[in-house]
Design an enzyme around this catalytic site. Structure first.
Site, PDB file in Angstrom:
ATOM      1  N   SER A 194       0.826  -1.200   0.000  1.00  0.00           N
ATOM      2  CA  SER A 194       0.000   0.000   0.000  1.00  0.00           C
ATOM      3  C   SER A 194       0.872   1.268   0.000  1.00  0.00           C
ATOM      4  O   SER A 194       1.684   1.459  -0.894  1.00  0.00           O
ATOM      5  CB  SER A 194      -0.964  -0.041   1.186  1.00  0.00           C
ATOM      6  OG  SER A 194      -2.007   0.902   1.042  1.00  0.00           O
ATOM      7  N   ASP A 215      -9.685  -5.164  -4.726  1.00  0.00           N
ATOM      8  CA  ASP A 215      -9.126  -4.188  -3.787  1.00  0.00           C
ATOM      9  C   ASP A 215     -10.015  -2.949  -3.757  1.00  0.00           C
ATOM     10  O   ASP A 215     -10.127  -2.227  -4.746  1.00  0.00           O
ATOM     11  CB  ASP A 215      -7.706  -3.812  -4.226  1.00  0.00           C
ATOM     12  CG  ASP A 215      -6.931  -3.046  -3.166  1.00  0.00           C
ATOM     13  OD1 ASP A 215      -7.556  -2.212  -2.480  1.00  0.00           O
ATOM     14  OD2 ASP A 215      -5.718  -3.262  -3.038  1.00  0.00           O
ATOM     15  N   HIS A 241      -7.591  -5.659  -0.300  1.00  0.00           N
ATOM     16  CA  HIS A 241      -6.393  -4.877  -0.009  1.00  0.00           C
ATOM     17  C   HIS A 241      -5.509  -5.544   1.038  1.00  0.00           C
ATOM     18  O   HIS A 241      -4.284  -5.471   0.959  1.00  0.00           O
ATOM     19  CB  HIS A 241      -6.809  -3.485   0.461  1.00  0.00           C
ATOM     20  CG  HIS A 241      -5.687  -2.507   0.505  1.00  0.00           C
ATOM     21  ND1 HIS A 241      -5.011  -2.089  -0.619  1.00  0.00           N
ATOM     22  CD2 HIS A 241      -5.106  -1.851   1.554  1.00  0.00           C
ATOM     23  CE1 HIS A 241      -4.078  -1.222  -0.283  1.00  0.00           C
ATOM     24  NE2 HIS A 241      -4.102  -1.063   1.022  1.00  0.00           N
TER      25      HIS A 241
END
Length: 278
Positions: free
Chosen positions: A97, A229, A258
């Site tokens: 991320s 995601d 995610h």
């Protein structure tokens, strides 16, 4: 606890496990978490004989809660301070991320120029650019990130319950079974950090254009992304990044969200090992 002090006086906490002569793997965590988010990967690679390192980003986890410097440039420089302090070479850098953005900038600005990086992995990563602009029409509207900021400022503790309970791990999908321990651990990591760092970090992960970082990376790079995601949509990130990277491969995962590194750790760890060892 082990800390390194950066050039601008910030104490950065890090973990360093395993034989000092083994190949190092450096893990870079996502917003608003800490090095603890890599537990499943660090234990896995440690058991395989690797040296594993992870640090808490400034203002996150156990690192100093400074009020400023919450930018991708500072994140990358802080990561470089840890790497240089430990004199890591031939390292594989893996970022999730926001940590993927940190890896991209670190490798482009520090790691490759210093000859310290062997490979890179971007997992559910934010590059090249999350926010919608004239040059990035497929991005998310700025109002989405303004909403994040408002939710954090109004009631950070509740916001940090809502994110992992819902979209982060895909627990809001029909038939999904939420793991309460995973949710609590996300909340625990988030609440360890600084509200100011988390607030400023939203701008860092959403508005930093990393197009040139991706173009500059020459080492072999693996891009991993879940096709479901809800935090960093795959079409606005991984599918664009793979076009900018010179030496990369994209692997996507149908139905994964995610937080797949945690809830699908067995699958992701096998993918990471194959790339690291290959």
């Amino acid at each position: 606890m082990p800390f390194v002090t950066t050039s601008d006086g910030v104490d950065i906490f890090y973990k360093d496990w395993g034989p000092k002569d083994a190949q190092p793997i450096v893990f870079h965590h996502g917003w608003p978490l800490s090095a603890d988010d890599w537990d499943a990967q660090m234990l896995f690679f440690l058991a395989k004989g690797y040296r594993v390192i992870a640090h808490d980003r400034r203002g996150h986890g156990r690192s100093a809660q400074v009020w400023d410097g919450h930018t991708m440039d500072h994140y990358a420089a802080d990561a470089s301070a840890v790497v240089q302090h430990l004199d890591l070479r031939n390292a594989v850098h893996i970022g999730h991320s926001t940590g993927g953005g940190e890896v991209a900038r670190y490798v482009a600005k520090f790691g490759e120029p210093q000859g310290r990086v062997a490979k890179a992995v971007l997992v559910s990563a934010v590059p090249p650019l999350m926010v919608k602009t004239a040059a990035n029409p497929g991005g998310l509207p700025i109002e989405v990130f303004d909403g994040f900021r408002k939710a954090l400022a109004d009631n950070r503790a509740q916001f940090f319950v809502d994110v992992p309970t819902g979209p982060f791990y895909g627990y809001n999908r029909p038939g999904a079974k939420a793991d309460q321990g995973v949710i609590w651990n996300w909340w625990r990591q988030g609440m360890m950090g600084s509200a100011k760092a988390h607030y400023d970090g939203i701008k860092a992960f959403s508005e930093t254009d990393q197009t040139e970082d991706l173009k500059a990376i020459g080492v072999r790079t693996l891009v991993l992304h879940g096709e479901d995601d809800q935090i960093v949509p795959i079409d606005d990130s991984a599918r664009l990044s793979i076009k900018l990277l010179r030496n990369a491969r994209l692997k996507t995962f149908p139905g994964y969200g995610h937080g797949m590194l945690t809830v699908n750790a067995d699958v992701l760890n096998a993918e990471l090992l194959a790339f690291v060892a290959g």
